[in-house]
Write a protein that holds these residues in place. Structure first.
Motif, short mmCIF file in Angstrom:
data_model
loop_
_atom_site.label_atom_id
_atom_site.label_comp_id
_atom_site.label_asym_id
_atom_site.label_seq_id
_atom_site.Cartn_x
_atom_site.Cartn_y
_atom_site.Cartn_z
N GLU A 163 1.45 6.74 -6.98
CA GLU A 163 0.34 7.51 -7.28
C GLU A 163 0.72 9.04 -7.28
O GLU A 163 0.49 9.88 -7.92
N GLN A 177 0.88 -1.15 -0.23
CA GLN A 177 0.08 -0.04 -0.12
C GLN A 177 1.00 1.41 0.14
O GLN A 177 0.56 2.27 -0.53
N THR A 178 1.87 1.19 0.69
CA THR A 178 3.02 2.44 0.92
C THR A 178 3.38 2.69 -0.53
O THR A 178 3.29 3.78 -1.25
N HIS A 201 0.89 4.23 -2.95
CA HIS A 201 0.53 5.63 -2.67
C HIS A 201 1.70 6.51 -3.23
O HIS A 201 1.30 7.63 -3.68
#
Length: 134
Positions: A94, A87-88, A91
């Protein structure tokens, strides 16, 4: 400046970046439930190989000032990293994509450095987790 025995010496601060990576174990467990151990291992290995290749492709695109391609490549990192619970990394990728699309070179340089750090640590976290669960 610091005074040491009558001489002025510039003090230098060393910054270290110890940002933790977030690995969504629930995501990985769901992969194992859906695909079985062999299928999940195959997906994870392929994803990690793709992430490593794509992470290494980003810097040349930045140096060549190819923002559109860099943004697309960063977006692909989002999908791949999300698939295996990074997830990190998703992010940060992105953020890189957004900076590239805005053509904000200063922010892009900073987020690319972060992407490199998080990318390396994320891949290591997955390998370490696989070593523990094997």
């Amino acid at each position: 400046m610091v005074r040491i025995t009558g001489v002025m010496v510039a003090s230098v601060a060393t910054l270290t970046f110890e940002e933790p990576v977030r690995l969504d174990r629930d995501n990985l467990e769901e992969l194992y439930r859906q695909l079985g151990a062999a299928g999940a291992e195959n997906v994870i290995c392929r994803a990690m190989e793709e992430l490593a290749v794509r992470l290494s492709d980003i810097a040349p695109l930045y140096r060549a000032d190819r923002s559109g391609e860099l943004a697309r490549l960063a977006r692909s990192l989002v999908g791949i990293s999300s698939q295996i619970g990074l997830q990190t990394l998703a992010h940060v990728a992105e953020d890189v994509s957004r900076c590239a699309l805005r053509q904000d070179r200063t922010a892009l340089a900073a987020t690319l450095c972060r992407l490199e750090r998080i990318g390396d640590r994320s891949l290591t976290a997955v390998w370490d987790l696989r070593d523990v669960t094997s």
